[in-house]
Design a protein around this motif. Structure first.
Motif, PDB file in Angstrom:
ATOM      1  N   PRO A 144      10.050  12.610  13.472  1.00  0.00           N
ATOM      2  CA  PRO A 144       9.721  13.745  12.459  1.00  0.00           C
ATOM      3  C   PRO A 144      10.787  13.801  11.187  1.00  0.00           C
ATOM      4  N   LEU A 145      10.285  14.197  10.211  1.00  0.00           N
ATOM      5  CA  LEU A 145      11.065  14.387   9.188  1.00  0.00           C
ATOM      6  C   LEU A 145      10.709  15.721   8.455  1.00  0.00           C
ATOM      7  N   SER A 146      11.814  16.492   8.381  1.00  0.00           N
ATOM      8  CA  SER A 146      11.824  18.086   7.621  1.00  0.00           C
ATOM      9  C   SER A 146      12.259  17.897   6.482  1.00  0.00           C
ATOM     10  N   ILE A 147      11.374  18.458   5.320  1.00  0.00           N
ATOM     11  CA  ILE A 147      11.451  18.459   3.897  1.00  0.00           C
ATOM     12  C   ILE A 147      11.748  19.880   3.585  1.00  0.00           C
ATOM     13  N   HIS A 148      12.858  20.505   3.002  1.00  0.00           N
ATOM     14  CA  HIS A 148      13.031  21.723   2.669  1.00  0.00           C
ATOM     15  C   HIS A 148      13.038  22.005   1.145  1.00  0.00           C
ATOM     16  N   THR A 149      12.217  22.781   0.555  1.00  0.00           N
ATOM     17  CA  THR A 149      11.763  22.897  -0.829  1.00  0.00           C
ATOM     18  C   THR A 149      11.719  24.452  -1.091  1.00  0.00           C
ATOM     19  N   PRO A 150      12.070  24.865  -2.662  1.00  0.00           N
ATOM     20  CA  PRO A 150      12.128  26.223  -2.937  1.00  0.00           C
ATOM     21  C   PRO A 150      10.874  27.138  -2.383  1.00  0.00           C
ATOM     22  N   HIS A 151      10.939  28.237  -2.393  1.00  0.00           N
ATOM     23  CA  HIS A 151       9.620  29.115  -2.015  1.00  0.00           C
ATOM     24  C   HIS A 151       8.950  29.000  -3.132  1.00  0.00           C
ATOM     25  N   GLY A 152       7.771  28.963  -2.928  1.00  0.00           N
ATOM     26  CA  GLY A 152       6.431  28.815  -3.827  1.00  0.00           C
ATOM     27  C   GLY A 152       6.253  27.426  -4.040  1.00  0.00           C
ATOM     28  N   THR A 153       6.828  26.419  -3.583  1.00  0.00           N
ATOM     29  CA  THR A 153       6.590  24.959  -4.057  1.00  0.00           C
ATOM     30  C   THR A 153       6.136  24.218  -2.858  1.00  0.00           C
ATOM     31  N   ARG A 154       5.689  24.729  -1.887  1.00  0.00           N
ATOM     32  CA  ARG A 154       5.173  23.721  -0.738  1.00  0.00           C
ATOM     33  C   ARG A 154       4.015  23.139  -1.094  1.00  0.00           C
ATOM     34  N   ARG A 155       2.964  23.786  -1.729  1.00  0.00           N
ATOM     35  CA  ARG A 155       1.550  23.427  -1.849  1.00  0.00           C
ATOM     36  C   ARG A 155       1.894  21.881  -2.709  1.00  0.00           C
ATOM     37  N   MET A 205       9.585   4.262   4.973  1.00  0.00           N
ATOM     38  CA  MET A 205       9.623   4.778   6.463  1.00  0.00           C
ATOM     39  C   MET A 205       8.450   4.232   7.326  1.00  0.00           C
ATOM     40  N   ASP A 206       7.426   4.372   6.659  1.00  0.00           N
ATOM     41  CA  ASP A 206       6.152   4.159   7.360  1.00  0.00           C
ATOM     42  C   ASP A 206       6.005   2.621   7.749  1.00  0.00           C
ATOM     43  N   PHE A 207       6.324   2.117   6.729  1.00  0.00           N
ATOM     44  CA  PHE A 207       6.488   0.366   7.010  1.00  0.00           C
ATOM     45  C   PHE A 207       7.602   0.094   8.028  1.00  0.00           C
ATOM     46  N   ASN A 208       8.565   0.978   8.331  1.00  0.00           N
ATOM     47  CA  ASN A 208       9.435   0.418   9.089  1.00  0.00           C
ATOM     48  C   ASN A 208       9.192   1.318  10.612  1.00  0.00           C
ATOM     49  N   ASP A 209       7.723   1.562  10.742  1.00  0.00           N
ATOM     50  CA  ASP A 209       7.453   1.899  12.025  1.00  0.00           C
ATOM     51  C   ASP A 209       7.885   3.400  12.399  1.00  0.00           C
ATOM     52  N   ARG A 210       8.466   4.237  11.633  1.00  0.00           N
ATOM     53  CA  ARG A 210       9.174   5.345  11.940  1.00  0.00           C
ATOM     54  C   ARG A 210       8.286   6.282  12.786  1.00  0.00           C
ATOM     55  N   GLU A 211       8.971   6.767  13.783  1.00  0.00           N
ATOM     56  CA  GLU A 211       7.982   7.654  14.690  1.00  0.00           C
ATOM     57  C   GLU A 211       8.828   8.933  14.772  1.00  0.00           C
ATOM     58  N   ASN A 247      -2.900   9.064   1.283  1.00  0.00           N
ATOM     59  CA  ASN A 247      -2.747   8.708   2.884  1.00  0.00           C
ATOM     60  C   ASN A 247      -1.452   9.410   3.242  1.00  0.00           C
ATOM     61  N   ARG A 248      -1.644   9.686   4.751  1.00  0.00           N
ATOM     62  CA  ARG A 248      -0.856  10.468   5.378  1.00  0.00           C
ATOM     63  C   ARG A 248       0.272   9.779   6.105  1.00  0.00           C
ATOM     64  N   PRO A 249       1.417  10.126   6.282  1.00  0.00           N
ATOM     65  CA  PRO A 249       2.700   9.307   6.931  1.00  0.00           C
ATOM     66  C   PRO A 249       2.252   9.230   8.429  1.00  0.00           C
ATOM     67  N   SER A 250       2.596   8.320   9.010  1.00  0.00           N
ATOM     68  CA  SER A 250       2.034   8.168  10.561  1.00  0.00           C
ATOM     69  C   SER A 250       2.937   8.966  11.485  1.00  0.00           C
ATOM     70  N   PHE A 251       3.905   9.423  10.927  1.00  0.00           N
ATOM     71  CA  PHE A 251       4.935  10.282  11.659  1.00  0.00           C
ATOM     72  C   PHE A 251       4.806  11.452  11.113  1.00  0.00           C
ATOM     73  N   PRO A 252       5.512  12.584  11.895  1.00  0.00           N
ATOM     74  CA  PRO A 252       5.399  14.118  11.398  1.00  0.00           C
ATOM     75  C   PRO A 252       6.103  14.503  10.255  1.00  0.00           C
ATOM     76  N   VAL A 253       5.717  14.988   9.345  1.00  0.00           N
ATOM     77  CA  VAL A 253       6.411  15.540   8.321  1.00  0.00           C
ATOM     78  C   VAL A 253       6.188  17.238   8.027  1.00  0.00           C
ATOM     79  N   ARG A 254       7.358  17.678   7.975  1.00  0.00           N
ATOM     80  CA  ARG A 254       7.358  19.167   8.137  1.00  0.00           C
ATOM     81  C   ARG A 254       7.838  19.686   6.871  1.00  0.00           C
ATOM     82  N   ILE A 255       7.092  20.523   6.109  1.00  0.00           N
ATOM     83  CA  ILE A 255       7.638  21.318   5.060  1.00  0.00           C
ATOM     84  C   ILE A 255       7.883  22.473   5.054  1.00  0.00           C
ATOM     85  N   ASP A 256       9.187  23.085   4.829  1.00  0.00           N
ATOM     86  CA  ASP A 256       9.656  24.431   4.985  1.00  0.00           C
ATOM     87  C   ASP A 256      10.001  25.126   3.469  1.00  0.00           C
ATOM     88  N   GLU A 257       9.706  26.246   3.228  1.00  0.00           N
ATOM     89  CA  GLU A 257      10.081  26.915   2.034  1.00  0.00           C
ATOM     90  C   GLU A 257      11.395  27.584   2.352  1.00  0.00           C
TER      91      GLU A 257
END
Length: 308
Positions: free
Chosen positions: A85-96, A77-83, A107-117
């Motif tokens: 945001p992407l939301s990622i949903h994951t089970p409680h206790g696994t965000r870290r 996605m980064d190589f395709n110049d994505r701008e 490396n951090r993606p150049s676009f926003p990535v939000r992680i929700d439990e």
């Protein structure tokens, strides 16, 4: 309104030459969702032409065959110049842990990535006309399944009845269909319930990820159009299924039957079955009288409206 499922990865923990690890792509009227991302998911997306405009990624649990594709997918996605945001949903206790996976190469993606439990009963994602609910599953780690559930649709508008009642053809039809009454020139009031039928159900898809048979899968939504269920083993390895927190094809069929499902897709097949899926389908169909099948990687399924 199209609702299409593409099975990107249908293998169990060990991929085969024919089957990639777990990933299911869902497209609904221009919005694209991804459920799990096993190793090589980005290549599967290229291979089967889904594109990379995924807005939401739903992770059932953090075993490698369900998440090792995430770093590569984000890099693509980064190589395709994505701008966007992407939301990622994951089970409680696994965000870290998931955050560490996202940044595993430093490396951090150049676009926003939000992680929700998310946990059992949570609405992981709410869109304009549907939501994705998390529900409890029974695996040997923190895990959830997800159900995409569309809102009820308006009832059918009875044009013939409206005209009989004197409603002129034009914007008054839309007013009534939206649920508001219309007053005619002679003072008569026509109410929506006189010309609009009962609300019609939307569509629903249930995706379990890895799990033993679970009551929560039955309860998450009534009469789903499609259940995508763990079927790692056939009857010959039923004891192994219980010990490793998976399901057999027959157990998946029992759950789908109790849920009132219209169709059942059997996923996460152990590599010991290689390309042979006849036993899985036969054993499931002995229990589930509707359509039970083992999809191949790249298979697509259109989900019609129940009244369509």
């Amino acid at each position: 309104m199209p609702l299409r499922v593409t099975f990107l990865g249908t293998a169990g923990a060990i991929p085969t030459t024919e089957r990639n690890p777990s990933s299911v792509f869902v497209a609904r009227e221009g919005e694209e969702l991804l459920f799990d991302a096993g190793e090589g998911t980005q290549r599967q997306m290229m291979r089967f032409g889904t594109g990379f405009s995924v807005s939401q990624l739903f992770v059932t649990h953090l075993h490698g065959d369900h998440v090792l594709g995430i770093p590569g997918l984000l890099q693509t996605m980064d190589f395709n110049d994505r701008e966007e945001p992407l939301s990622i949903h994951t089970p409680h206790g696994t965000r870290r842990q998931l955050k560490s996976l996202v940044t595993t190469l430093g490396n951090r993606p150049s676009f926003p990535v939000r992680i929700d439990e998310v946990g059992d009963g949570d609405v992981a994602y709410r869109a304009e006309e549907y939501e994705v609910r998390a529900f409890e599953t029974d695996h040997d780690t923190r895990s959830v399944g997800y159900a995409l559930v569309e809102d009820e649709r308006k009832g059918r508008f009875d044009r013939e009845r409206a005209e009989e009642l004197g409603v002129p053809v034009g914007p008054e039809f839309s007013t009534l269909h939206e649920g508001d009454p219309v007053e005619l020139e002679d003072g008569t009031v026509v109410r929506p319930e006189q010309v609009v039928g009962d609300p019609r159900p939307g569509r629903s898809i249930v995706y379990t990820g890895d799990t033993r048979p679970s009551e929560a899968t039955v309860d998450v939504v009534d009469d789903p159009d499609l259940v995508i269920h763990d079927a790692t083993f056939a009857d010959d390895r039923a004891d192994r299924a219980t010990a490793t927190a998976h399901s057999t094809a027959r157990q998946a069929a029992e759950i789908a039957t109790r849920a009132g499902a219209d169709r059942l897709a059997l996923l996460h097949l152990s590599s010991r079955y290689a390309g042979y899926t006849a036993d899985h389908e036969r054993q499931a169909r002995e229990v589930f009288e509707s359509a039970a099948f083992v999809p191949d990687d790249g298979d697509q399924l259109e989900i019609p409206y129940p009244d369509g």
